[in-house]
Design a protein around this motif. Structure first.
Motif, PDB file in Angstrom:
ATOM      1  N   UNK A  99       0.860  -1.167   0.000  1.00 56.21           N
ATOM      2  CA  UNK A  99       0.000   0.000   0.000  1.00 56.21           C
ATOM      3  C   UNK A  99       0.900   1.221   0.000  1.00 56.21           C
ATOM      4  N   UNK A 100       0.326   2.368  -0.231  1.00 58.88           N
ATOM      5  CA  UNK A 100       1.130   3.582  -0.207  1.00 58.88           C
ATOM      6  C   UNK A 100       1.632   3.905   1.193  1.00 58.88           C
ATOM      7  N   UNK A 101       0.799   3.652   2.208  1.00 57.54           N
ATOM      8  CA  UNK A 101       1.182   4.052   3.559  1.00 57.54           C
ATOM      9  C   UNK A 101       1.953   2.979   4.328  1.00 57.54           C
ATOM     10  N   UNK A 102       1.946   1.747   3.862  1.00 60.19           N
ATOM     11  CA  UNK A 102       2.663   0.688   4.583  1.00 60.19           C
ATOM     12  C   UNK A 102       2.955  -0.495   3.676  1.00 60.19           C
ATOM     13  N   UNK A 103       4.018  -1.213   4.024  1.00 59.49           N
ATOM     14  CA  UNK A 103       4.331  -2.471   3.373  1.00 59.49           C
ATOM     15  C   UNK A 103       4.199  -3.560   4.422  1.00 59.49           C
ATOM     16  N   UNK A 104       3.608  -4.679   4.025  1.00 56.32           N
ATOM     17  CA  UNK A 104       3.401  -5.798   4.940  1.00 56.32           C
ATOM     18  C   UNK A 104       4.169  -7.010   4.441  1.00 56.32           C
ATOM     19  N   UNK A 105       4.992  -7.557   5.314  1.00 55.41           N
ATOM     20  CA  UNK A 105       5.692  -8.805   5.040  1.00 55.41           C
ATOM     21  C   UNK A 105       5.057  -9.842   5.969  1.00 55.41           C
ATOM     22  N   UNK A 106       4.689 -10.984   5.423  1.00 62.02           N
ATOM     23  CA  UNK A 106       4.000 -11.987   6.244  1.00 62.02           C
ATOM     24  C   UNK A 106       4.557 -13.376   5.976  1.00 62.02           C
ATOM     25  N   UNK A 107       4.640 -14.161   7.031  1.00 61.98           N
ATOM     26  CA  UNK A 107       4.912 -15.582   6.874  1.00 61.98           C
ATOM     27  C   UNK A 107       4.027 -16.346   7.853  1.00 61.98           C
ATOM     28  N   UNK A 108       3.709 -17.567   7.479  1.00 65.30           N
ATOM     29  CA  UNK A 108       2.877 -18.379   8.343  1.00 65.30           C
ATOM     30  C   UNK A 108       3.157 -19.848   8.120  1.00 65.30           C
ATOM     31  N   UNK A 109       2.806 -20.613   9.135  1.00 67.77           N
ATOM     32  CA  UNK A 109       3.016 -22.065   9.101  1.00 67.77           C
ATOM     33  C   UNK A 109       1.657 -22.733   9.270  1.00 67.77           C
ATOM     34  N   UNK A 110       1.371 -23.679   8.374  1.00 65.26           N
ATOM     35  CA  UNK A 110       0.077 -24.355   8.350  1.00 65.26           C
ATOM     36  C   UNK A 110       0.279 -25.836   8.657  1.00 65.26           C
ATOM     37  N   UNK A 111      -0.579 -26.357   9.542  1.00 65.79           N
ATOM     38  CA  UNK A 111      -0.551 -27.782   9.852  1.00 65.79           C
ATOM     39  C   UNK A 111      -1.725 -28.460   9.155  1.00 65.79           C
ATOM     40  N   UNK A 112      -1.414 -29.470   8.369  1.00 66.13           N
ATOM     41  CA  UNK A 112      -2.434 -30.296   7.720  1.00 66.13           C
ATOM     42  C   UNK A 112      -2.435 -31.631   8.439  1.00 66.13           C
ATOM     43  N   UNK A 113      -3.611 -32.038   8.896  1.00 64.45           N
ATOM     44  CA  UNK A 113      -3.701 -33.273   9.655  1.00 64.45           C
ATOM     45  C   UNK A 113      -4.861 -34.101   9.144  1.00 64.45           C
ATOM     46  N   UNK A 114      -4.541 -35.138   8.393  1.00 62.80           N
ATOM     47  CA  UNK A 114      -5.504 -36.118   7.869  1.00 62.80           C
ATOM     48  C   UNK A 114      -6.725 -35.429   7.253  1.00 62.80           C
ATOM     49  N   UNK A 115      -7.876 -35.688   7.788  1.00 64.80           N
ATOM     50  CA  UNK A 115      -9.134 -35.200   7.214  1.00 64.80           C
ATOM     51  C   UNK A 115      -9.545 -33.836   7.760  1.00 64.80           C
ATOM     52  N   UNK A 116      -8.837 -33.295   8.721  1.00 65.65           N
ATOM     53  CA  UNK A 116      -9.196 -32.006   9.312  1.00 65.65           C
ATOM     54  C   UNK A 116      -8.830 -30.859   8.376  1.00 65.65           C
TER      55      UNK A 116
END
Length: 159
Positions: free
Chosen positions: A71-88
């Motif tokens: 955006x003009x007023x801010x830059x966002x850096x993001x990271x995330x970790x996702x857990x995949x578990x069987x049928x959930x």
């Protein structure tokens, strides 16, 4: 048991059950996926609010990966970790966001970090389109057309 003899049926069944249990257990184990990028802490520490500009931030840590997070007023850096578990459903177990905000002249105002525990909602991409088209069901269309029917035309007669 002599050489050349095969396993008795009981041992084959036990071996098959053991392999089945191991396979099911392995299939149900969680898998983890990492997404995104946040600059290392050393590079962020080198950015000085009130001194650095968009250009100097771009040369030292780079721009965010996609234009949807700029955006003009801010830059966002993001990271995330996702857990995949069987049928959930996949579950985000870790999220980090670094927000570098700029003033109107493009000078860094602030550098902030947010985590999953902060509960901060940052709209990384806003794509909202208002539609003037209404969803009309078949029954509603039929009922709306009753007043528009000319009986003489429908019967094929002259008026």
């Amino acid at each position: 048991m002599a050489i050349g003899q095969t396993f008795p049926i009981r041992q084959r069944v036990r071996l098959g059950l053991a392999l089945l249990v191991i396979s099911v257990t392995a299939a149900c184990s969680a898998t983890f996926n990492n997404h995104g990028y946040i600059p290392p802490e050393e590079e962020l520490a080198a950015i000085l609010p009130g001194v650095d500009t968009r250009e100097s931030v771009e040369s030292s840590v780079g721009r965010p990966a996609t234009s949807g997070v700029m955006r003009d007023e801010a830059w966002f850096y993001a990271d995330y970790r996702v857990r995949n578990f069987a049928y959930r459903a996949p579950e985000i177990i870790e999220r980090n966001i670094v927000a570098i905000s700029f003033d109107d002249a493009g000078v860094v105002q602030n550098i902030e970090r947010f985590g999953l525990e902060d509960g901060q909602i940052v709209p990384l991409s806003r794509r909202v389109t208002e539609s003037s088209v209404q969803e009309i069901t078949l029954l509603r269309q039929i009922l709306q057309n009753f007043g528009r029917i000319n009986v003489a035309d429908a019967l094929g007669g002259d008026t």
